[in-house]
Each structure stands twice: as structure tokens, then as C-alpha cells.
Design an enzyme around this catalytic site. Structure first.
Site, short mmCIF file in Angstrom:
data_model
loop_
_atom_site.label_atom_id
_atom_site.label_comp_id
_atom_site.label_asym_id
_atom_site.label_seq_id
_atom_site.Cartn_x
_atom_site.Cartn_y
_atom_site.Cartn_z
N GLU A 1 0.47 -1.23 -0.03
CA GLU A 1 0.05 0.13 -0.45
C GLU A 1 0.86 1.02 -0.30
O GLU A 1 0.22 2.27 -0.51
CB GLU A 1 -1.14 -0.35 1.16
CG GLU A 1 -2.01 -1.32 0.75
CD GLU A 1 -2.66 -1.19 1.84
OE1 GLU A 1 -3.93 -1.37 2.10
OE2 GLU A 1 -2.36 -1.52 2.94
N GLU B 1 -4.21 -9.58 3.95
CA GLU B 1 -4.74 -9.18 4.66
C GLU B 1 -5.41 -9.58 5.42
O GLU B 1 -6.27 -10.33 6.42
CB GLU B 1 -5.45 -7.63 5.03
CG GLU B 1 -3.91 -6.94 5.22
CD GLU B 1 -3.48 -6.40 3.93
OE1 GLU B 1 -3.18 -5.34 3.99
OE2 GLU B 1 -2.90 -7.36 2.81
#
Length: 217
Positions: free
Chosen positions: A111, A131
Site C-alpha cells: 500500500e 490481509e
């Protein structure tokens, strides 16, 4: 600073995650130092471009330090852990950012990389947004940026399976700009930074702002 190395050379700010023994994972102390380095970069008129990279040759950043999260959760009796806000990197700093990806680039690390403007990856780099395999969600812009950068179906597949992909796949679908041998990652990032520095810094920032604003409409 111990967990973030920060230096400026010829208008280029180098921001290095410095936890090679933990795959440069994001912990509380690293997060605090990162925010400090970002503030320096944003405020320094002599720093025109930022380059993110990771110490060592194994990882750019492997995401959140889950051992620290678990220890904090246990000691505090709750969610605990470090939850960095990387969504603000690109729009708030406003200066060009290059990610020099020298190894694993996972979860929060990915990210960070996709919030940069240009990405150079080592041939051995591995990427992923795992995740969901930990029953959490990408919380630093991954669910917004990946669908803008990849075909929707591919982005959603990566996000909801937690799968990983290699540097050649990332290059094929435009997630990185260059794939180079490991020892050429930083030289290529410097080459790009130096090319950008040949241009007017205010014009470069205005172009970036205009491009991002246009994409968000």
C-alpha cells in the site's frame, strides 16, 4: 531515528525502512519515525523527490509487524498494534515519490508502494495483499488504489484471495514501471529521480496534483 533512515542528496530524499531483521515490518516505533521523516520531507524546500526503499536485500516492507500486534493485544487486552495511515502520503506531501522495491512488498508495504508515483522492482520481488488471510482488511488505501491500477476483476481477486504475485506479473499489468536485477534497483530509482530533478519542481508538483485530481473525478 533508528527504524527509519532519512537523508537528502541533490534534492532527493531517501526514506529507508530499517528493520531488516523483521523484513522491515511496520511497528509503532517505525511508524512514528516514518511520520517524522515524512514531515521533514514535506517541509524541506530543498527536497524535491522522495525515494522509499527497505534496508537489506530481502524486503521492501512486509507489512504490519504481526508479532508486535499480538504482543500488544495480549498486554492491552484488545486490538492494539500499530495502524499506520499511509493514505495521506501521496496527496498530502504532493511531491513525486518513487518506490524502490528490493524484495517482499506485502500488505501495508504494498500500500505504501502503490501510493508512490513510480515503482522500480527487483526481479526477485514478491507482492501481495494478504490481509484477508488474517481476517483483517487492507486499511491504508489498498482497496481504493488497486482497483484503479488493475483491471477490476484482477484487483478483486488479489484482495479477496490474499494471493501473491511476482515482479513480472506486476510489470505486465502496470503495477510497477520497471523490473531490474537486484543490484540495479537503487541506481534505476536514482536515475529516474535525477531526470525529474532536471525539470521545474513547482511545475512537476502541479502536474502531479492535476493528474491525481483528474483521476479522482
Amino acid at each position: 531515528m533508528a527504524f527509519i533512515l532519512y537523508e537528502v542528496d541533490d534534492h532527493v530524499a531517501y526514506i529507508t525502512f530499517n528493520r531488516p531483521d523483521r523484513m522491515n515490518a511496520l511497528g509503532r516505533e517505525l511508524g512514528a519515525e516514518l511520520r517524522e521523516a515524512e514531515a521533514k520531507f514535506a517541509a524541506d524546500d530543498d527536497a524535491w523527490i522522495g525515494v522509499y526503499t527497505g534496508a537489506g536485500d530481502r524486503a521492501f516492507c512486509a507489512g504490519r509487524d504481526l508479532k508486535e500486534v499480538a504482543a500488544t493485544s495480549s498486554s492491552e487486552g484488545g486490538g492494539g498494534g500499530f495502524s499506520p495511515n499511509f493514505e495521506r502520503i501521496a496527496p498530502d506531501i504532493g511531491k513525486p515519490m518513487i518506490a524502490a522495491i528490493n524484495g517482499y512488498c506485502l500488505a501495508g508495504g504494498l500500500e505504501i508502494a502503490i501510493s508512490c508515483d513510480i515503482r522500480v522492482a527487483a526481479e526477485h520481488a514478491k507482492f501481495g495483499v494478504p490481509e484477508v488471510t488474517r481476517a483483517i482488511i487492507p486499511g491504508a488505501g489498498g482497496t481504493q488504489r488497486l482497483p484503479r491500477m488493475l483491471p477490476k476483476g484482477m484487483a478483486l481477486e488479489l484482495l479477496i484471495t490474499g494471493g501473491r504475485f511476482d515482479a513480472e506479473w506486476a510489470l505486465r499489468y502496470g503495477l510497477v514501471n520497471y523490473v531490474v536485477p537486484a543490484d540495479q534497483v537503487m541506481p534505476k530509482a536514482r536515475e529516474l529521480a535525477e531526470a525529474i530533478c532536471q525539470n521545474g519542481p513547482l511545475a512537476v508538483r502541479a502536474v502531479k496534483e492535476s493528474a491525481i485530481t483528474g483521476l479522482e473525478k
